[in-house]
Every structure is written in structure tokens, then in C-alpha cells.
Design a protein around this motif. Sequence first.
Motif, PDB file in Angstrom:
ATOM      1  N   VAL A 137       0.842  -1.194   0.000  1.00 32.49           N
ATOM      2  CA  VAL A 137       0.000   0.000   0.000  1.00 32.49           C
ATOM      3  C   VAL A 137       0.872   1.237   0.000  1.00 32.49           C
ATOM      4  O   VAL A 137       2.056   1.198   0.362  1.00 32.49           O
ATOM      5  CB  VAL A 137      -0.948   0.048   1.219  1.00 32.49           C
ATOM      6  N   SER A 138       0.271   2.356  -0.382  1.00 30.71           N
ATOM      7  CA  SER A 138       0.957   3.644  -0.355  1.00 30.71           C
ATOM      8  C   SER A 138       0.900   4.222   1.053  1.00 30.71           C
ATOM      9  O   SER A 138       0.261   3.669   1.961  1.00 30.71           O
ATOM     10  CB  SER A 138       0.289   4.615  -1.322  1.00 30.71           C
ATOM     11  N   GLU A 139       1.537   5.375   1.223  1.00 33.45           N
ATOM     12  CA  GLU A 139       1.506   6.041   2.520  1.00 33.45           C
ATOM     13  C   GLU A 139       0.096   6.498   2.893  1.00 33.45           C
ATOM     14  O   GLU A 139      -0.183   6.810   4.053  1.00 33.45           O
ATOM     15  CB  GLU A 139       2.441   7.250   2.503  1.00 33.45           C
ATOM     16  N   GLU A 142      -3.620   3.289   0.269  1.00 35.50           N
ATOM     17  CA  GLU A 142      -4.223   2.833  -0.986  1.00 35.50           C
ATOM     18  C   GLU A 142      -3.442   1.636  -1.528  1.00 35.50           C
ATOM     19  O   GLU A 142      -2.209   1.616  -1.497  1.00 35.50           O
ATOM     20  CB  GLU A 142      -4.200   3.963  -2.014  1.00 35.50           C
ATOM     21  N   ARG A 143      -4.163   0.644  -2.034  1.00 33.34           N
ATOM     22  CA  ARG A 143      -3.498  -0.532  -2.591  1.00 33.34           C
ATOM     23  C   ARG A 143      -2.666  -0.128  -3.795  1.00 33.34           C
ATOM     24  O   ARG A 143      -3.138   0.533  -4.700  1.00 33.34           O
ATOM     25  CB  ARG A 143      -4.536  -1.594  -3.002  1.00 33.34           C
ATOM     26  N   TRP A 144      -1.389  -0.538  -3.793  1.00 34.52           N
ATOM     27  CA  TRP A 144      -0.513  -0.296  -4.939  1.00 34.52           C
ATOM     28  C   TRP A 144      -1.072  -1.049  -6.143  1.00 34.52           C
ATOM     29  O   TRP A 144      -1.536  -2.179  -6.025  1.00 34.52           O
ATOM     30  CB  TRP A 144       0.900  -0.779  -4.603  1.00 34.52           C
ATOM     31  N   PRO A 156       3.697  -0.943   3.887  1.00 38.40           N
ATOM     32  CA  PRO A 156       4.197   0.086   2.965  1.00 38.40           C
ATOM     33  C   PRO A 156       5.023  -0.528   1.843  1.00 38.40           C
ATOM     34  O   PRO A 156       5.914  -1.343   2.091  1.00 38.40           O
ATOM     35  CB  PRO A 156       5.046   0.973   3.871  1.00 38.40           C
ATOM     36  N   VAL A 158       5.404   1.560  -1.482  1.00 35.46           N
ATOM     37  CA  VAL A 158       5.454   2.539  -2.568  1.00 35.46           C
ATOM     38  C   VAL A 158       6.492   3.604  -2.225  1.00 35.46           C
ATOM     39  O   VAL A 158       6.398   4.268  -1.185  1.00 35.46           O
ATOM     40  CB  VAL A 158       4.079   3.185  -2.808  1.00 35.46           C
ATOM     41  N   ASN A 159       7.486   3.753  -3.110  1.00 36.50           N
ATOM     42  CA  ASN A 159       8.540   4.772  -2.939  1.00 36.50           C
ATOM     43  C   ASN A 159       9.236   4.659  -1.577  1.00 36.50           C
ATOM     44  O   ASN A 159       9.453   5.662  -0.893  1.00 36.50           O
ATOM     45  CB  ASN A 159       7.973   6.185  -3.122  1.00 36.50           C
ATOM     46  N   ARG A 173      14.891   4.541  -3.787  1.00 35.93           N
ATOM     47  CA  ARG A 173      13.472   4.323  -3.535  1.00 35.93           C
ATOM     48  C   ARG A 173      12.965   3.215  -4.450  1.00 35.93           C
ATOM     49  O   ARG A 173      13.250   3.220  -5.644  1.00 35.93           O
ATOM     50  CB  ARG A 173      12.660   5.600  -3.771  1.00 35.93           C
ATOM     51  N   SER A 175       9.438   0.406  -5.194  1.00 40.54           N
ATOM     52  CA  SER A 175       8.048   0.058  -4.938  1.00 40.54           C
ATOM     53  C   SER A 175       7.838  -1.418  -5.256  1.00 40.54           C
ATOM     54  O   SER A 175       8.492  -1.971  -6.144  1.00 40.54           O
ATOM     55  CB  SER A 175       7.101   0.901  -5.813  1.00 40.54           C
ATOM     56  N   THR A 303      11.988   2.689  -8.516  1.00 44.72           N
ATOM     57  CA  THR A 303      11.158   3.851  -8.766  1.00 44.72           C
ATOM     58  C   THR A 303      12.034   4.975  -9.260  1.00 44.72           C
ATOM     59  O   THR A 303      13.024   5.320  -8.612  1.00 44.72           O
ATOM     60  CB  THR A 303      10.427   4.287  -7.493  1.00 44.72           C
TER      61      THR A 303
END
Length: 305
Positions: A137-139, A142-144, A156, A158-159, A173, A175, A303
Motif C-alpha cells: 500500500v501507499s503512505e 491505498e493498494r498499490w 508500505p 510505494v517509494n 526508492r 516500490s 522507482t
Amino acid sequence: KFQGLNLDTELQWNIDLISHGTHVAGIISAINENEINVDGISPESKVFVVRVFDNNSRNFDFASGLVKAVERCALQGARIINMSLGGDQAIDIEEQGLSKLVGLYGLLLIAAVGNSGFSAPLIYPASYEGVISVGAVSEFGERWFGSQRFPDLMAPGVNVMSLTGGTLGGIERRSGTSVACAHVAAVAALLWSWNPSATPFEIKSALFNSAGDLGPTGYDNQFGYGLVQAMCALIYLNDGLPLAPTASIPASCPPFLPLKEPTQNSTRSPTFIPSQTPTKHPTMDPTMLPIPKPTKTPTSQPTSQ
């Protein structure tokens, strides 16, 4: 702190030219005693590395290689096995070998759920029974977009900043579900460091029952049981009590439910698999789920900056 060995004698375990394992290891246990100020989640953890990828194709094709790698880690005293990799075919001998090692050594197996998107075929070893599968998931929770279906937990992915391999080192970084998988492995390490006498069952219970819901209440096939929460998991392992007399319980922690015998209709119990949840195993009907040639690939992606 870091030790390792090679399954292929021509490759060194501590030289990572594809910058995958180093990034994962940094998330778990990097120590902030360097110029780049990267901290791991469980910096006191000891890491034993068994190399399974080469420096070119990033693939390995033999189920026996993964089982052997897990066994080598167990023989060195490892209790948590992070598998930031996956292949798109279930292999009976691989599942049986991993299950046997879990029974022999009391291991906690954690694997990335895969990066090919929600409708993609299931990934293994993440989809074997008894393996904790992790999505990204993102910070913002939200589901990547690449995170595949039927995870057990989210983390976590993402990035995420961590160490990079190669000849110069540094930070990068990335993902992907490999990144997320490392977060859950690190939180499990924190739990075991806080309570070394805990059983794998108790660690797994703490991780699942303390997760923060991200979708429908209880388990769902996009977010599993929800977002891994380190402090909530520690509180759960402490029988639902704060870790210090003056400390408070974070609002995001689910209500504490004491461990109990699994019940068929429970949606958040130590069985971890609700009765309504579709099985992780794919149908054997080839018209429903094509099974291409299996490969084992890293499950994180660089990323761009």
C-alpha cells in the motif's frame, strides 16, 4: 550482524548487483551509523542471507533451490524467513518441503504476494497454506496498483527508501510487494525480540489480529486482514496491555481478543482464513487459470527519481 552463504559457488552472497536483496535487508535491519541516515525497522536483528538469484536474469527455476535456501537459514538459527520473490506455478514438492521445515524448526514464512496486478494468477510461495502473504500500500493506505489478490497483510510498498547494492552502494526508492514483505518480516522480528519465548502461532496471531482494516470489516481479498501495525502487534502480544504503565493504546489498534480455539465461522481468529475467503490455491482447470512456465523473480521494482 550480517552473515550468509551461496547456493551457487560462483556467486558471492554479499555482492548484490541487482540491488534487490540489499534494499530488502536495509528495510529490515539497517543501522543508522552511516552517512545516509537509513534506519531499519528492527536494527538489532541478525540477518542470514542465502543467495538464490544471479546477477543477470534475476531468475532461478528449481523449487529445490528455495527449499534448500530456507533450510540453510533454519540451520543457522533463523526463525523468520523473508521471501521477497515469487513464481506463478504451485509446485507440490516445494510446498511440502517448506511445510516440513516449518514443522521441524518452528519457522515463520513471509512472502511477497506479487506485482502483476489484482487479476493476475496467484504467486507462490506466497499462496501456499501456512505462508504469510504480503501486499503493498501507499503512505495513504491505498493498494498499490501491482499488488495481487489474496494477501494476508498489507505493508508500505510505494517509494520506500532503503539501501542499494551494486559497487558503490547508497540509497534508492523502490516500490513493490518485496518491499512490503520486508516490513512484515521486520515487525515479526520486533515481536520476537520483545518476547523471545513466543511461539510462531502467537507471533502470527499478533500480526493478524492487530492489523488495521483498510477495506470491508475483517478479511477481504484486496487488503487481507489490513495494514501491519507494529505497536498494536506488540500490545496484542502483551495481552492487550500498554507496554508501559503511563502509555496509551493507539486509536488504530483493534479491540484485543484473547487467543482461543479456532472456530469455523470466525473472521478474525488464529485460523487466519475466514470461511468465506476463497482458497489461495488455483483451480486445476487450465481454461480458468493458464499456468505459464514457472520463474522465480524479485517482487520489487525500482522507482525513478
